[in-house]
Design an enzyme around this catalytic site. Structure first.
Site, PDB file in Angstrom:
ATOM      1  N   ARG A  60       0.888  -1.081  -0.065  1.00 37.76           N
ATOM      2  CA  ARG A  60       0.031  -0.045   0.123  1.00 37.76           C
ATOM      3  C   ARG A  60       0.950   1.185   0.023  1.00 37.76           C
ATOM      4  O   ARG A  60       0.400   2.464  -0.449  1.00 37.76           O
ATOM      5  CB  ARG A  60      -1.145   0.126   1.154  1.00 37.76           C
ATOM      6  CG  ARG A  60      -2.254  -0.960   0.813  1.00 37.76           C
ATOM      7  CD  ARG A  60      -3.269  -0.850   1.939  1.00 37.76           C
ATOM      8  NE  ARG A  60      -2.861  -1.195   2.971  1.00 37.76           N
ATOM      9  CZ  ARG A  60      -2.896  -2.580   3.752  1.00 37.76           C
ATOM     10  NH1 ARG A  60      -3.276  -3.432   2.858  1.00 37.76           N
ATOM     11  NH2 ARG A  60      -2.209  -2.923   4.747  1.00 37.76           N
ATOM     12  N   GLU A  97       4.531 -10.951  13.485  1.00 36.99           N
ATOM     13  CA  GLU A  97       4.171 -11.684  14.625  1.00 36.99           C
ATOM     14  C   GLU A  97       4.260 -13.412  14.538  1.00 36.99           C
ATOM     15  O   GLU A  97       4.671 -13.854  15.750  1.00 36.99           O
ATOM     16  CB  GLU A  97       2.609 -11.295  14.656  1.00 36.99           C
ATOM     17  CG  GLU A  97       1.891 -11.715  16.102  1.00 36.99           C
ATOM     18  CD  GLU A  97       0.608 -11.112  16.150  1.00 36.99           C
ATOM     19  OE1 GLU A  97       0.192 -10.300  15.146  1.00 36.99           O
ATOM     20  OE2 GLU A  97      -0.247 -11.375  17.279  1.00 36.99           O
TER      21      GLU A  97
END
Ligand code: AMP
Length: 173
Positions: A60, A97
């Site tokens: 993005r 993560e």
């Protein structure tokens, strides 16, 4: 302009507990899109050092970085996920993560001392922008600023970044 009114909040995407800040609703609004590019450009023009290259982070970051580069008469350089760039690359591995990922940049895209600004849509934990900054530092670039449309302040991502000016247009707690 009330950017929060144009950014759509999607709870529990892509996983439970995350509020996804969806910028597609901002992008489809003609005034909203023009406003964010113009604001990024005017805030960047106020900095002590104006970047020669705008570095967009896949994916993005690619939406905003080329328009900002165009406004500043700067160049655009993409930082991509592993295996997408066709020529010789510098790579950096960074922690997600769960597991790790790799970002790459063309070896001949930038030279030592190039004045660069990192752009992404959202800074959350700051891990992606930090990995990009580390990659650029390894090349010997001069990181003069970072810019994001959205900052998720509670995650304190900005603390991971180099001590350079940071342009952000909307903050969430
Ligand atoms: P970070 O944790 O700063 O490394 O964020 C990684 C990437 O995930 C960024 O490039 C953002 O585009 C995206 N991202 C993270 N959290 C959110 C969120 N809550 N809403 C929208 N995008 C997000």
């Amino acid at each position: 302009m009330d950017l929060k009114a144009l950014i759509r909040d999607i709870p529990d995407f892509p996983q439970p507990g995350i509020i996804f800040r969806d910028i597609t609703t901002l992008l489809r609004n003609p005034e909203g899109l023009k406003y964010v590019i113009d604001r990024l450009a005017t805030e960047t023009q106020k900095l002590d050092t104006i970047p020669d290259y705008i570095i967009g982070i896949e994916s993005r970051g690619f939406i905003f970085a080329p328009s900002l580069a165009y406004s500043l008469s700067a160049g655009f350089v993409p930082v991509r996920k592993k295996g997408k760039l066709p020529a010789q690359v510098h790579s950096i591995e960074y922690d997600l993560e769960y597991g790790t990922d790799i970002l790459e940049i063309h070896q001949d895209a930038l030279t030592t001392g190039a004045k660069v600004m990192i752009i992404d849509d959202v800074i959350a934990t700051g891990g992606t922008a930090k990995a990009t900054a580390d990659l650029l530092t390894k090349i010997g670039c001069d990181i003069v600023a970072c810019g994001f449309i959205v900052e998720l302040e509670g995650l304190q991502g900005r603390n991971k970044l180099p001590d350079v000016p940071m342009v952000t247009l909307v903050k969430y707690g």
